[in-house]
Design a protein around this motif. Structure first.
Motif, PDB file in Angstrom:
ATOM      1  N   ALA A   4       0.843  -1.193   0.000  1.00  0.00           N
ATOM      2  CA  ALA A   4       0.000   0.000   0.000  1.00  0.00           C
ATOM      3  C   ALA A   4       0.880   1.246   0.000  1.00  0.00           C
ATOM      4  CB  ALA A   4      -0.912   0.009   1.223  1.00  0.00           C
ATOM      5  N   ASN A   5       0.454   2.262  -0.700  1.00  0.00           N
ATOM      6  CA  ASN A   5       1.248   3.484  -0.822  1.00  0.00           C
ATOM      7  C   ASN A   5       1.552   4.110   0.538  1.00  0.00           C
ATOM      8  OD1 ASN A   5       1.150   6.684  -1.163  1.00  0.00           O
ATOM      9  ND2 ASN A   5       2.068   5.807  -2.992  1.00  0.00           N
ATOM     10  N   ARG A   6       0.595   4.042   1.459  1.00  0.00           N
ATOM     11  CA  ARG A   6       0.786   4.704   2.754  1.00  0.00           C
ATOM     12  C   ARG A   6       1.882   4.047   3.587  1.00  0.00           C
ATOM     13  NH1 ARG A   6      -4.051   1.840   3.324  1.00  0.00           N
ATOM     14  NH2 ARG A   6      -3.962   0.150   4.856  1.00  0.00           N
ATOM     15  N   TRP A   7       2.298   2.817   3.210  1.00  0.00           N
ATOM     16  CA  TRP A   7       3.367   2.157   3.950  1.00  0.00           C
ATOM     17  C   TRP A   7       4.748   2.694   3.610  1.00  0.00           C
ATOM     18  CZ3 TRP A   7       1.970  -3.686   2.856  1.00  0.00           C
ATOM     19  CH2 TRP A   7       0.704  -3.960   3.402  1.00  0.00           C
ATOM     20  N   LEU A   8       4.882   3.343   2.475  1.00  0.00           N
ATOM     21  CA  LEU A   8       6.215   3.634   1.945  1.00  0.00           C
ATOM     22  C   LEU A   8       7.100   4.448   2.890  1.00  0.00           C
ATOM     23  CD1 LEU A   8       5.475   4.184  -1.850  1.00  0.00           C
ATOM     24  CD2 LEU A   8       6.305   2.138  -0.686  1.00  0.00           C
ATOM     25  N   PRO A   9       6.587   5.485   3.578  1.00  0.00           N
ATOM     26  CA  PRO A   9       7.482   6.200   4.502  1.00  0.00           C
ATOM     27  C   PRO A   9       8.077   5.290   5.577  1.00  0.00           C
ATOM     28  CG  PRO A   9       5.518   7.494   4.089  1.00  0.00           C
ATOM     29  CD  PRO A   9       5.270   6.142   3.482  1.00  0.00           C
ATOM     30  N   SER A  10       7.253   4.421   6.166  1.00  0.00           N
ATOM     31  CA  SER A  10       7.757   3.508   7.190  1.00  0.00           C
ATOM     32  C   SER A  10       8.737   2.505   6.605  1.00  0.00           C
ATOM     33  CB  SER A  10       6.596   2.766   7.859  1.00  0.00           C
ATOM     34  OG  SER A  10       5.804   3.645   8.616  1.00  0.00           O
ATOM     35  N   LEU A  11       8.432   2.009   5.414  1.00  0.00           N
ATOM     36  CA  LEU A  11       9.331   1.043   4.780  1.00  0.00           C
ATOM     37  C   LEU A  11      10.655   1.695   4.394  1.00  0.00           C
ATOM     38  CD1 LEU A  11       6.830  -0.912   2.497  1.00  0.00           C
ATOM     39  CD2 LEU A  11       7.832  -1.659   4.659  1.00  0.00           C
ATOM     40  N   GLN A  12      10.590   2.921   3.898  1.00  0.00           N
ATOM     41  CA  GLN A  12      11.822   3.620   3.536  1.00  0.00           C
ATOM     42  C   GLN A  12      12.673   3.898   4.768  1.00  0.00           C
ATOM     43  OE1 GLN A  12       9.835   6.800   1.501  1.00  0.00           O
ATOM     44  NE2 GLN A  12      10.112   5.906  -0.530  1.00  0.00           N
ATOM     45  N   ASP A  13      12.020   4.246   5.884  1.00  0.00           N
ATOM     46  CA  ASP A  13      12.765   4.474   7.121  1.00  0.00           C
ATOM     47  C   ASP A  13      13.356   3.181   7.665  1.00  0.00           C
ATOM     48  OD1 ASP A  13      12.193   7.142   7.026  1.00  0.00           O
ATOM     49  OD2 ASP A  13      10.590   7.080   8.521  1.00  0.00           O
ATOM     50  N   GLY A  14      12.557   2.103   7.622  1.00  0.00           N
ATOM     51  CA  GLY A  14      12.985   0.858   8.241  1.00  0.00           C
ATOM     52  C   GLY A  14      13.939   0.032   7.407  1.00  0.00           C
ATOM     53  N   MET A  15      13.889   0.197   6.073  1.00  0.00           N
ATOM     54  CA  MET A  15      14.676  -0.672   5.204  1.00  0.00           C
ATOM     55  C   MET A  15      15.729   0.071   4.390  1.00  0.00           C
ATOM     56  SD  MET A  15      11.616  -3.178   3.832  1.00  0.00           S
ATOM     57  CE  MET A  15      12.755  -4.347   3.090  1.00  0.00           C
ATOM     58  N   SER A  16      15.547   1.365   4.204  1.00  0.00           N
ATOM     59  CA  SER A  16      16.511   2.179   3.463  1.00  0.00           C
ATOM     60  C   SER A  16      16.777   1.570   2.081  1.00  0.00           C
ATOM     61  CB  SER A  16      17.797   2.325   4.273  1.00  0.00           C
ATOM     62  OG  SER A  16      18.677   3.243   3.664  1.00  0.00           O
ATOM     63  N   GLU A  17      18.043   1.298   1.770  1.00  0.00           N
ATOM     64  CA  GLU A  17      18.414   0.815   0.440  1.00  0.00           C
ATOM     65  C   GLU A  17      17.921  -0.598   0.155  1.00  0.00           C
ATOM     66  OE1 GLU A  17      19.810   2.661  -1.904  1.00  0.00           O
ATOM     67  OE2 GLU A  17      19.684   4.338  -0.493  1.00  0.00           O
ATOM     68  N   ARG A  18      17.495  -1.306   1.198  1.00  0.00           N
ATOM     69  CA  ARG A  18      16.997  -2.671   0.980  1.00  0.00           C
ATOM     70  C   ARG A  18      15.644  -2.680   0.282  1.00  0.00           C
ATOM     71  NH1 ARG A  18      16.192  -4.582   6.593  1.00  0.00           N
ATOM     72  NH2 ARG A  18      15.102  -6.285   5.523  1.00  0.00           N
ATOM     73  N   LEU A  19      14.896  -1.588   0.381  1.00  0.00           N
ATOM     74  CA  LEU A  19      13.545  -1.554  -0.169  1.00  0.00           C
ATOM     75  C   LEU A  19      13.580  -1.441  -1.684  1.00  0.00           C
ATOM     76  CD1 LEU A  19      10.464  -1.398   0.204  1.00  0.00           C
ATOM     77  CD2 LEU A  19      10.716   1.090   0.422  1.00  0.00           C
ATOM     78  N   GLY A  20      12.980  -2.419  -2.341  1.00  0.00           N
ATOM     79  CA  GLY A  20      12.813  -2.373  -3.785  1.00  0.00           C
ATOM     80  C   GLY A  20      11.349  -2.206  -4.138  1.00  0.00           C
ATOM     81  N   LEU A  21      11.079  -1.524  -5.231  1.00  0.00           N
ATOM     82  CA  LEU A  21       9.711  -1.291  -5.689  1.00  0.00           C
ATOM     83  C   LEU A  21       9.601  -1.706  -7.145  1.00  0.00           C
ATOM     84  CD1 LEU A  21       9.441   2.179  -4.026  1.00  0.00           C
ATOM     85  CD2 LEU A  21       8.016   0.246  -3.411  1.00  0.00           C
ATOM     86  N   ALA A  22       8.509  -2.382  -7.469  1.00  0.00           N
ATOM     87  CA  ALA A  22       8.352  -2.895  -8.828  1.00  0.00           C
ATOM     88  C   ALA A  22       6.879  -2.891  -9.214  1.00  0.00           C
ATOM     89  CB  ALA A  22       8.915  -4.313  -8.926  1.00  0.00           C
ATOM     90  N   ALA A  23       6.648  -2.985 -10.514  1.00  0.00           N
ATOM     91  CA  ALA A  23       5.282  -3.122 -11.013  1.00  0.00           C
ATOM     92  C   ALA A  23       4.739  -4.494 -10.633  1.00  0.00           C
ATOM     93  CB  ALA A  23       5.258  -2.941 -12.529  1.00  0.00           C
ATOM     94  N   LEU A  24       3.432  -4.599 -10.571  1.00  0.00           N
ATOM     95  CA  LEU A  24       2.797  -5.878 -10.265  1.00  0.00           C
ATOM     96  C   LEU A  24       3.030  -6.854 -11.418  1.00  0.00           C
ATOM     97  CD1 LEU A  24      -0.526  -4.441  -8.821  1.00  0.00           C
ATOM     98  CD2 LEU A  24       1.419  -5.349  -7.538  1.00  0.00           C
ATOM     99  N   PRO A  25       3.197  -8.141 -11.125  1.00  0.00           N
ATOM    100  CA  PRO A  25       3.573  -9.108 -12.170  1.00  0.00           C
ATOM    101  C   PRO A  25       2.459  -9.368 -13.177  1.00  0.00           C
ATOM    102  CG  PRO A  25       3.174 -10.223 -10.078  1.00  0.00           C
ATOM    103  CD  PRO A  25       3.151  -8.757  -9.785  1.00  0.00           C
ATOM    104  N   GLN A  26       2.884  -9.708 -14.383  1.00  0.00           N
ATOM    105  CA  GLN A  26       1.953 -10.026 -15.460  1.00  0.00           C
ATOM    106  C   GLN A  26       1.314 -11.394 -15.253  1.00  0.00           C
ATOM    107  OE1 GLN A  26       4.363  -9.936 -18.988  1.00  0.00           O
ATOM    108  NE2 GLN A  26       4.012  -7.754 -19.343  1.00  0.00           N
ATOM    109  N   GLY A  27       0.124 -11.541 -15.837  1.00  0.00           N
ATOM    110  CA  GLY A  27      -0.543 -12.832 -15.868  1.00  0.00           C
ATOM    111  C   GLY A  27      -0.669 -13.330 -17.291  1.00  0.00           C
ATOM    112  N   PRO A  28      -1.413 -14.398 -17.513  1.00  0.00           N
ATOM    113  CA  PRO A  28      -1.573 -14.947 -18.867  1.00  0.00           C
ATOM    114  C   PRO A  28      -2.173 -13.961 -19.859  1.00  0.00           C
ATOM    115  CG  PRO A  28      -2.329 -16.514 -17.219  1.00  0.00           C
ATOM    116  CD  PRO A  28      -2.066 -15.238 -16.490  1.00  0.00           C
ATOM    117  N   ALA A  29      -3.000 -13.029 -19.371  1.00  0.00           N
ATOM    118  CA  ALA A  29      -3.632 -12.051 -20.266  1.00  0.00           C
ATOM    119  C   ALA A  29      -2.807 -10.781 -20.417  1.00  0.00           C
ATOM    120  CB  ALA A  29      -5.030 -11.705 -19.760  1.00  0.00           C
ATOM    121  N   GLY A  30      -1.634 -10.737 -19.787  1.00  0.00           N
ATOM    122  CA  GLY A  30      -0.778  -9.561 -19.917  1.00  0.00           C
ATOM    123  C   GLY A  30      -0.678  -8.771 -18.628  1.00  0.00           C
ATOM    124  N   ASP A  31      -0.419  -7.473 -18.770  1.00  0.00           N
ATOM    125  CA  ASP A  31      -0.219  -6.613 -17.607  1.00  0.00           C
ATOM    126  C   ASP A  31      -1.500  -6.506 -16.778  1.00  0.00           C
ATOM    127  OD1 ASP A  31       2.437  -5.955 -18.190  1.00  0.00           O
ATOM    128  OD2 ASP A  31       1.812  -4.369 -19.577  1.00  0.00           O
TER     129      ASP A  31
END
Length: 392
Positions: A243-270
């Protein structure tokens, strides 16, 4: 020489020569927000109001934070005493409920003012020629992963299953409203135009994937989003639906460990993630002067300068103003958000209400498949019937 002004400049000019005033603002926070996240919200609101009042010194804004689970109680208390707020800053999922109670009112924007809002957002919020609210920013769900324990996030559902089999731990929310992106990746439609365009096979494939995923010991479905957040921070998961609202806490708690990516594709595509908005909604008990000042504040916050500043400062949300170009290379989170926004689902006020009201009815069906007590083949027709009836 006679100068003629139109649009927001006309509104600003007419307002600036009138007497000032005081308006009240309630800012919604999630009950799941951490102290750090609440502090960040406070800082953003204070900074925004400080800039507004620099150019509008005749306007005073009294504001307070209200947790989402107390918002109805707070508004009911105020409205019973004739003290309803002039302005609310809320999420789109709350708009329909507040409108049904008569606590907010629509506003009229002229063509020039509407140009400061992306056309698809205008269309979603428009009703009978008026705007139900003015959007401030947009965002979608993303995939968050731990860079130290996962070299790269899976780009497809097949990759996700393979990584789970290899021992990587994944966390999902189990509510249907939080899995709609997954449903669309199998070709499902949330609000199809007519029965003929529904796709029962997509729903069956979606349920079969849920069953397959839950058979993997490394994939967990959580009812509580808080458990998902805490589990990710504690290292129990290497990938979660974020969830978007988690990002400040995750950035504080994980710093460079935090990775962000698009949601994975399925059989019908994005997948098509639901696009969420934070909205300026307008109180129904305001007098004409307060209504004018409240709208002035909302429109000020969607001009090009303020929108760009907001997007860069927060670095996790997209501006609603279409005239802004963002430095995506320098801000990878914004790049992911924009990618998912462009292919996402922008829902109307009523569609949001219908989707989230659906959770209570379909959750037992979802749980039956995920837990293994019922087969996807047994549940798919029942779930398909509910979706046909409720999501039109």
């Amino acid at each position: 020489m006679l100068l003629l002004f139109s649009g927001p400049w006309r509104r600003w000019m007419s307002s600036s020569v009138a007497a000032g005033g005081t308006i009240s603002l309630l800012v919604e926070t999630s009950r799941l927000n951490t102290e750090r996240e609440r502090e960040r919200i406070e800082d953003n609101v204070e900074r925004s109001l400080k800039v507004f009042q620099r150019y509008n010194p005749d306007v005073k804004v009294k504001w307070q934070l209200v947790p989402s689970d107390r918002m109805v109680q707070e508004l009911d208390y105020r409205h019973r005493r004739g003290l309803g707020p002039d302005l609310l800053l809320i999420t789109d999922t709350d708009l329909a409920a507040l409108g049904k109670r008569g606590w907010i009112r629509p506003v009229s924007l002229d063509a020039t003012e509407r140009q400061d809002i992306r056309p698809d957002l205008v269309e979603a919020l428009e009703s009978d020629g008026q705007m139900l609210a003015v959007p401030e920013l947009v965002f979608t769900r993303m995939a968050c992963f731990d860079r130290q324990r996962m070299a790269a996030a899976p780009t497809s559902l097949d990759q996700l299953i393979d990584q789970a089999k290899a021992g990587k731990r994944f966390g999902f929310q189990s509510r249907f409203s939080e899995l709609t992106w997954l449903y669309t990746s199998f070709g499902g439609e949330l609000f199809p135009q007519g029965v003929a365009s529904t796709n029962p096979s997509a729903l069956l494939d979606f349920l079969r994937w849920l069953r397959l995923a839950n058979l993997q010991p490394s994939i967990v479905f959580e009812i509580s989003p808080q458990n998902l957040l805490h589990g990710f921070l504690a290292g129990r998961y290497q990938w979660v639906l974020c969830a978007n609202r988690w990002l400040p806490s995750l950035q504080d708690g994980m710093s460079e460990r935090l990775g962000l990516a698009a949601l994975p594709q399925g059989p019908a595509g994005d997948p098509r993630a639901v696009v969420h908005m934070r909205l300026w909604a307008f109180g129904s008990q305001s007098n004409p002067r307060q209504q004018e000042l409240a709208l002035r504040l909302a429109l000020f916050n969607i001009n090009v300068v303020q929108q760009r500043t907001m997007a860069i400062d927060q670095a996790t949300v997209l501006p609603v103003n279409p005239a802004i170009g963002l430095p995506f290379k320098a801000y990878p989170v914004l790049a992911v958000q924009y990618q998912q926004y462009k292919r996402g689902l922008v829902l109307t006020n009523q569609q949001f209400s219908d989707l989230y009201a659906l959770d209570e009815q379909v959750q037992p069906l979802m749980d039956a498949v995920i837990s293994g007590s019922k087969t996807p083949e047994a549940i798919a027709p029942r779930l398909h019937q509910v979706l046909q009836e409720r999501l039109r």
